[in-house]
Motif scaffolding. Structure first.
Motif, PDB file in Angstrom:
ATOM      1  N   SER A 111      32.512  -7.783  47.773  1.00  0.00           N
ATOM      2  CA  SER A 111      31.308  -7.778  46.945  1.00  0.00           C
ATOM      3  C   SER A 111      30.055  -8.152  47.717  1.00  0.00           C
ATOM      4  CB  SER A 111      31.488  -8.712  45.752  1.00  0.00           C
ATOM      5  OG  SER A 111      31.542 -10.060  46.184  1.00  0.00           O
ATOM      6  N   GLU A 112      30.193  -9.013  48.698  1.00  0.00           N
ATOM      7  CA  GLU A 112      29.018  -9.446  49.443  1.00  0.00           C
ATOM      8  C   GLU A 112      28.834  -8.675  50.736  1.00  0.00           C
ATOM      9  OE1 GLU A 112      28.297 -13.550  49.567  1.00  0.00           O
ATOM     10  OE2 GLU A 112      29.051 -13.889  47.544  1.00  0.00           O
ATOM     11  N   GLN A 113      29.750  -7.756  51.026  1.00  0.00           N
ATOM     12  CA  GLN A 113      29.677  -6.948  52.239  1.00  0.00           C
ATOM     13  C   GLN A 113      29.524  -7.832  53.475  1.00  0.00           C
ATOM     14  OE1 GLN A 113      29.943  -3.271  52.276  1.00  0.00           O
ATOM     15  NE2 GLN A 113      30.919  -4.059  50.443  1.00  0.00           N
ATOM     16  N   SER A 114      30.297  -8.913  53.510  1.00  0.00           N
ATOM     17  CA  SER A 114      30.254  -9.870  54.613  1.00  0.00           C
ATOM     18  C   SER A 114      31.412  -9.637  55.566  1.00  0.00           C
ATOM     19  CB  SER A 114      30.346 -11.296  54.057  1.00  0.00           C
ATOM     20  OG  SER A 114      30.525 -12.217  55.109  1.00  0.00           O
ATOM     21  N   ASN A 115      31.183  -9.883  56.849  1.00  0.00           N
ATOM     22  CA  ASN A 115      32.267  -9.769  57.826  1.00  0.00           C
ATOM     23  C   ASN A 115      32.393 -11.060  58.627  1.00  0.00           C
ATOM     24  OD1 ASN A 115      30.052  -9.686  59.465  1.00  0.00           O
ATOM     25  ND2 ASN A 115      30.566  -7.767  60.471  1.00  0.00           N
ATOM     26  N   ALA A 171      34.872  -0.576  53.324  1.00  0.00           N
ATOM     27  CA  ALA A 171      33.995   0.526  53.751  1.00  0.00           C
ATOM     28  C   ALA A 171      33.511   0.333  55.186  1.00  0.00           C
ATOM     29  CB  ALA A 171      32.804   0.653  52.808  1.00  0.00           C
ATOM     30  N   VAL A 172      33.186  -0.907  55.541  1.00  0.00           N
ATOM     31  CA  VAL A 172      32.734  -1.203  56.904  1.00  0.00           C
ATOM     32  C   VAL A 172      33.875  -0.984  57.892  1.00  0.00           C
ATOM     33  CG1 VAL A 172      31.914  -3.063  58.430  1.00  0.00           C
ATOM     34  CG2 VAL A 172      30.975  -2.812  56.118  1.00  0.00           C
ATOM     35  N   ALA A 208      33.943   6.234  55.239  1.00  0.00           N
ATOM     36  CA  ALA A 208      33.691   5.464  54.015  1.00  0.00           C
ATOM     37  C   ALA A 208      33.163   6.338  52.883  1.00  0.00           C
ATOM     38  CB  ALA A 208      32.712   4.335  54.311  1.00  0.00           C
ATOM     39  N   ASP A 209      32.356   7.358  53.211  1.00  0.00           N
ATOM     40  CA  ASP A 209      31.795   8.222  52.166  1.00  0.00           C
ATOM     41  C   ASP A 209      32.875   8.934  51.376  1.00  0.00           C
ATOM     42  OD1 ASP A 209      28.968   9.236  54.187  1.00  0.00           O
ATOM     43  OD2 ASP A 209      29.241   7.519  52.868  1.00  0.00           O
ATOM     44  N   LEU A 232      43.735  -6.528  52.989  1.00  0.00           N
ATOM     45  CA  LEU A 232      42.795  -7.245  53.836  1.00  0.00           C
ATOM     46  C   LEU A 232      42.458  -6.319  54.994  1.00  0.00           C
ATOM     47  CD1 LEU A 232      44.715 -10.632  54.023  1.00  0.00           C
ATOM     48  CD2 LEU A 232      42.744 -10.104  52.562  1.00  0.00           C
ATOM     49  N   HIS A 233      41.203  -6.289  55.388  1.00  0.00           N
ATOM     50  CA  HIS A 233      40.761  -5.432  56.487  1.00  0.00           C
ATOM     51  C   HIS A 233      40.212  -6.320  57.590  1.00  0.00           C
ATOM     52  CE1 HIS A 233      40.973  -2.777  53.034  1.00  0.00           C
ATOM     53  NE2 HIS A 233      41.326  -1.874  53.925  1.00  0.00           N
ATOM     54  N   PHE A 234      41.006  -6.474  58.650  1.00  0.00           N
ATOM     55  CA  PHE A 234      40.633  -7.335  59.766  1.00  0.00           C
ATOM     56  C   PHE A 234      39.935  -6.537  60.857  1.00  0.00           C
ATOM     57  CE2 PHE A 234      44.083  -9.827  57.968  1.00  0.00           C
ATOM     58  CZ  PHE A 234      43.681 -11.133  58.176  1.00  0.00           C
TER      59      PHE A 234
END
Length: 124
Positions: free
Chosen positions: A17-21, A42-43, A67-68, A83-85
């Protein structure tokens, strides 16, 4: 079949939700210990696509990860299942593989243990 840890799902949902990495996490899954930072799906997909696109042999697979192409999926907006590491390593003995970090996707339901933070080794 195991159930997903709801607290871990909540952590993944905040990353999404926060698009944080910047969230560092270490998980145990299938007997392996993976440590690194979480990225929004998406990232993560975009980065994997870029890596594949730069490869002569694997370039044709780049579009699968774009991602699109995932925006219109019917499950979009549901609770995260993976989870996307990125910048991640599988811990093996006294070293992490690969040394520079890799891209890993882990099903949350397959995580048997986890902790906030990542582990690194020093040469001292």
């Amino acid at each position: 079949m195991s159930n997903a840890d709801e607290l871990l799902v909540d952590v993944a949902a905040v990353v999404e939700s926060e698009q944080s990495n910047q969230m560092s996490l270490t998980v145990v899954t299938g007997g392996a210990v993976i440590t690194g930072r979480l990225a929004p799906e998406a990232v993560w997909r975009q980065r994997v696509s870029e890596i594949l696109r730069d490869s002569d042999r694997l370039g044709p697979f780049a579009g699968v990860f774009t991602a699109d192409e995932t925006r219109d999926r019917p499950d979009r907006g549901k609770r995260p299942t993976h989870l996307h590491f990125h910048v991640a390593r599988i811990l093996q003995g006294s070293m992490g593989i690969p040394e520079t970090g890799g891209m890993y996707r882990v099903a949350i339901k397959d995580v048997s243990g986890w902790t906030v933070g990542d582990f690194s080794y020093s040469d001292s």
